[in-house]
Motif scaffolding. Sequence first.
Motif: not given
Length: 244
Positions: A35, A122, A56, A45, A11-13, A48, A38-39, A54
Amino acid sequence: MKFFQYEALGSTSVEADRLFDSGEAPAFWVRADQQTAGRGRRGREWSSPKGNFYGTACYAFDGKPNEAAKLSFVAAIAVAKTLNAYTLTSEPTLKWPNDVLIDGRKIAGLLLEAKPGRVLIGIGINLISHPDGGNVPPTHLLEHMDPAVLNSEEPEFTGVEGVLAILAREFDQAFRRHLAYGFSATRADWTALSKGIPGPVTVRLPDETFTGEAQSLLENGALRVVAGDGTIRDVHAGDVFSGS
């Protein structure tokens, strides 16, 4: 402004949070080609696959949670303006609270998290493909770009890094405008892009669904709706769909 770019992340976050905790000073962006975890909103979900955006943004922020939540409107404005940088067959519009649509179909999703000293925004944008399903039919950018610019010798769309460059600029401008002039300025910008206010809506809450007329975006970020029975309902959370 720093940019951290990866081939793959969970996850980028989560990575942006890790970088902040390790001493990286905001503002900065984290982007991944794909990702694996990813959320979306409410723990949904976010599909990704490679080729879509994607990322953040991590910005310094010490405001209260209700103030941080208003930044989702800032992010939605930035995404819509980013898409408008391309020659499209239809203009992007915004749906409360922070969905970005083209031709009534969802092209982007946002997830905001406020933590001590920072806020994480995000953003996922469908560029070359989109998943099936969802409360709102999905779409992706290439479906709505003018074929003439796609097939020209110098095409407008150059991939995710080009999108990041535009998005980072648009978000920074919208964020600074929000800080300088308050939510009233952000509300005006968001409303101008929403197209559906005033207008008929269906509101889906966890325990009920009702129809009415969306009147305005309030200073606290709620959507004011006059229900079918004439009562005024201020919607603070839920799913809102244009039409009744």
